[in-house]
Write a protein that holds these residues in place. Sequence first.
Motif, mmCIF file in Angstrom:
data_model
loop_
_atom_site.group_PDB
_atom_site.id
_atom_site.type_symbol
_atom_site.label_atom_id
_atom_site.label_comp_id
_atom_site.label_asym_id
_atom_site.label_seq_id
_atom_site.Cartn_x
_atom_site.Cartn_y
_atom_site.Cartn_z
ATOM 1 N N THR A 114 0.828 -1.215 0.000
ATOM 2 C CA THR A 114 0.000 0.000 0.000
ATOM 3 C C THR A 114 0.857 1.258 0.000
ATOM 4 O O THR A 114 1.996 1.266 0.475
ATOM 5 C CB THR A 114 -0.930 0.058 1.233
ATOM 6 O OG1 THR A 114 -0.136 0.220 2.421
ATOM 7 C CG2 THR A 114 -1.768 -1.198 1.347
ATOM 8 N N ARG A 115 0.287 2.319 -0.524
ATOM 9 C CA ARG A 115 0.984 3.606 -0.568
ATOM 10 C C ARG A 115 1.237 4.135 0.842
ATOM 11 O O ARG A 115 2.304 4.693 1.118
ATOM 12 C CB ARG A 115 0.147 4.619 -1.350
ATOM 13 C CG ARG A 115 -0.148 4.210 -2.783
ATOM 14 C CD ARG A 115 -1.117 5.190 -3.431
ATOM 15 N NE ARG A 115 -1.569 4.731 -4.740
ATOM 16 C CZ ARG A 115 -2.443 5.391 -5.492
ATOM 17 N NH1 ARG A 115 -2.953 6.532 -5.052
ATOM 18 N NH2 ARG A 115 -2.801 4.908 -6.663
ATOM 19 N N GLU A 116 0.231 3.987 1.708
ATOM 20 C CA GLU A 116 0.353 4.516 3.063
ATOM 21 C C GLU A 116 1.530 3.885 3.801
ATOM 22 O O GLU A 116 2.290 4.568 4.493
ATOM 23 C CB GLU A 116 -0.945 4.286 3.838
ATOM 24 C CG GLU A 116 -2.089 5.197 3.440
ATOM 25 C CD GLU A 116 -2.621 4.924 2.034
ATOM 26 O OE1 GLU A 116 -3.139 5.865 1.408
ATOM 27 O OE2 GLU A 116 -2.508 3.774 1.556
ATOM 28 N N ALA A 118 4.142 2.569 2.385
ATOM 29 C CA ALA A 118 5.362 3.040 1.722
ATOM 30 C C ALA A 118 5.813 4.373 2.306
ATOM 31 O O ALA A 118 6.999 4.567 2.608
ATOM 32 C CB ALA A 118 5.123 3.170 0.217
ATOM 33 N N PHE A 119 4.891 5.303 2.470
ATOM 34 C CA PHE A 119 5.242 6.606 3.041
ATOM 35 C C PHE A 119 5.744 6.453 4.479
ATOM 36 O O PHE A 119 6.676 7.142 4.898
ATOM 37 C CB PHE A 119 4.039 7.548 3.008
ATOM 38 C CG PHE A 119 3.736 8.102 1.646
ATOM 39 C CD1 PHE A 119 4.653 8.923 1.003
ATOM 40 C CD2 PHE A 119 2.551 7.801 0.998
ATOM 41 C CE1 PHE A 119 4.390 9.439 -0.270
ATOM 42 C CE2 PHE A 119 2.276 8.307 -0.262
ATOM 43 C CZ PHE A 119 3.199 9.130 -0.898
ATOM 44 N N THR A 138 9.962 7.807 -2.381
ATOM 45 C CA THR A 138 8.759 6.989 -2.308
ATOM 46 C C THR A 138 8.108 6.955 -3.683
ATOM 47 O O THR A 138 7.698 7.994 -4.204
ATOM 48 C CB THR A 138 7.776 7.545 -1.272
ATOM 49 O OG1 THR A 138 8.456 7.775 -0.045
ATOM 50 C CG2 THR A 138 6.625 6.577 -1.040
ATOM 51 N N VAL A 140 5.118 5.609 -5.746
ATOM 52 C CA VAL A 140 3.789 5.003 -5.663
ATOM 53 C C VAL A 140 2.892 5.594 -6.747
ATOM 54 O O VAL A 140 3.236 6.597 -7.385
ATOM 55 C CB VAL A 140 3.137 5.255 -4.278
ATOM 56 C CG1 VAL A 140 3.945 4.603 -3.174
ATOM 57 C CG2 VAL A 140 2.972 6.750 -4.014
ATOM 58 N N GLN A 148 8.359 11.569 -11.128
ATOM 59 C CA GLN A 148 8.999 10.405 -10.522
ATOM 60 C C GLN A 148 10.257 10.005 -11.288
ATOM 61 O O GLN A 148 11.281 9.650 -10.689
ATOM 62 C CB GLN A 148 8.004 9.239 -10.472
ATOM 63 C CG GLN A 148 6.859 9.474 -9.495
ATOM 64 C CD GLN A 148 5.869 8.327 -9.460
ATOM 65 O OE1 GLN A 148 5.671 7.642 -10.466
ATOM 66 N NE2 GLN A 148 5.252 8.124 -8.316
ATOM 67 N N THR A 162 5.511 0.765 -4.288
ATOM 68 C CA THR A 162 4.491 -0.257 -4.510
ATOM 69 C C THR A 162 4.877 -0.989 -5.803
ATOM 70 O O THR A 162 5.446 -0.378 -6.718
ATOM 71 C CB THR A 162 3.092 0.373 -4.638
ATOM 72 O OG1 THR A 162 3.150 1.481 -5.553
ATOM 73 C CG2 THR A 162 2.599 0.875 -3.289
ATOM 74 N N ARG A 165 3.843 0.506 -9.584
ATOM 75 C CA ARG A 165 4.509 1.702 -10.106
ATOM 76 C C ARG A 165 5.987 1.441 -10.417
ATOM 77 O O ARG A 165 6.517 1.935 -11.405
ATOM 78 C CB ARG A 165 4.345 2.858 -9.116
ATOM 79 C CG ARG A 165 4.919 4.204 -9.583
ATOM 80 C CD ARG A 165 4.497 4.582 -10.998
ATOM 81 N NE ARG A 165 3.082 4.699 -11.193
ATOM 82 C CZ ARG A 165 2.436 5.877 -11.253
ATOM 83 N NH1 ARG A 165 3.100 6.997 -11.110
ATOM 84 N NH2 ARG A 165 1.124 5.906 -11.454
ATOM 85 N N SER A 312 -9.152 2.797 -1.354
ATOM 86 C CA SER A 312 -8.366 2.927 -2.579
ATOM 87 C C SER A 312 -9.023 3.785 -3.651
ATOM 88 O O SER A 312 -8.351 4.201 -4.602
ATOM 89 C CB SER A 312 -8.064 1.541 -3.161
ATOM 90 O OG SER A 312 -9.272 0.853 -3.446
ATOM 91 N N GLN A 316 -4.954 10.326 -3.671
ATOM 92 C CA GLN A 316 -3.857 10.140 -2.727
ATOM 93 C C GLN A 316 -3.783 11.250 -1.683
ATOM 94 O O GLN A 316 -3.511 11.007 -0.512
ATOM 95 C CB GLN A 316 -2.532 10.056 -3.484
ATOM 96 C CG GLN A 316 -1.336 9.684 -2.619
ATOM 97 C CD GLN A 316 -1.519 8.332 -1.948
ATOM 98 O OE1 GLN A 316 -1.970 7.382 -2.577
ATOM 99 N NE2 GLN A 316 -1.167 8.237 -0.680
#
Length: 464
Positions: A114-116, A118-119, A138, A140, A148, A162, A165, A312, A316
Amino acid sequence: MRKGPRRSTPVRRRHCLHLLGVGRPSPKYATAFTRMAAFAALGISSWLQRACKTLGILTPTPVQRACIPAILSGRDVVGAAETGTGKTAAFVLPILDAVGRDPYGIAAIILTPTRELAFQIAQHVSALGAPIGIREYTLVGGVHELAQAAALEKRPHVVVATPGRLALMIRRGVVDLARVRFLVLDEADRLLDPSYVDDLKAVVGECDSEKRQTLMFSATMTASLRELQEVAMGANAMRFDARENRYATVEGLMQTYLFVPQHLKECYLVYLLKERFEKESVIVFVSRCETAELIVAMLNLLGMKKVAALHSDMKQTRRIEALQKFKGQSVRALVATDLASRGLDIPACEVVVNYDVPRQAATYVHRVGRTARAGKEGIAVSFVTQSDVELVHAIEARTEKKLEKIEDVKEELVMKELSNTLKARQIVKMNLDESGFLEQGDAKREGARKRAKRRKKERSKTSK
């Protein structure tokens, strides 16, 4: 600024003499030395020991004591431990130690579902690596690809990503992983789900297997993790699992249930938030994004404003905002899908409510692991309808723990909210239907079913 050599105080001098075998230590400095020595014994650099002390990481946990020396010695590692036991530091510290010795190129790829998460991991990397100016990024979804690509060209030391990506960036030739020394799968049992297989293959294929250490961590040691260790990891790989039961939950967690009729679940939730847990911070887990939106909008109509959704289908920025508000306690209740069940460190969470009972015991373990973290106590309440009984029995069998029935619910207080709750639900459902949100959810699930069916066909062809 003080000039010349610093004079030792009598207390410090007495402690230093003790280290040479003379006299007795000062209790104050003896404690600090013992803590520093505990991390020093693991083999990490002195600057990392100081960084740990600054951040209040004073004593290594069992998973850190077992895994850090093994990773520093070059071994692949599979680590399973309960939530809140320091798994992140167990792989971040040896990675940073390696970067401190050789800071060229991307040293580590850390994959999360999950992105959360990852952060959150990136924040740990940044904080612990601050003394050497660590560069982390990070990667995502939900962020413009050109930005990016530009960030990856600056060659950060650690990329937290993630799988989807990162795989996209690999296919477009944006990122070079040839010098990657560590590939970490955090919440590895989730990443081994068929939905991640193609992206995971793309990432693993880009990392040189001879130079790479593979590290896998999770709160549950599943059969797929064991199989992968045997097939894909080195013969010298170490497995750490402190629990006899791989689905074990923490000791400080009280696990309970309420037997409720399906059509009254919203009423029982309103009762819990208004009467039972009116001051506690609560995460309410649901199975669908539209359920989360419906409940939050309904609670707002009923006068409960300190409630936020997390799922989801949110942008974001909204997801980050909701999580930060809950962590900062400006929001008291978070209504979330399993996006919030994995690895998130939310110290303030006191209660977890399973509005929808999960279909897998591992998901239940991760959900309830959001509370009772780091030795604290917490409560888990599961809403059990007639169709959920078998699921609950399966969870109890896996966790080897019986859920206690809540007996003292005042039915009159629950039913008092019936009329207003049903009215609010009807209004919210109509609004969501008109906005097209419910239709989007149906289309998304249908697409997921088709993709799963296609993957199943492809796997059956390759097996033949």
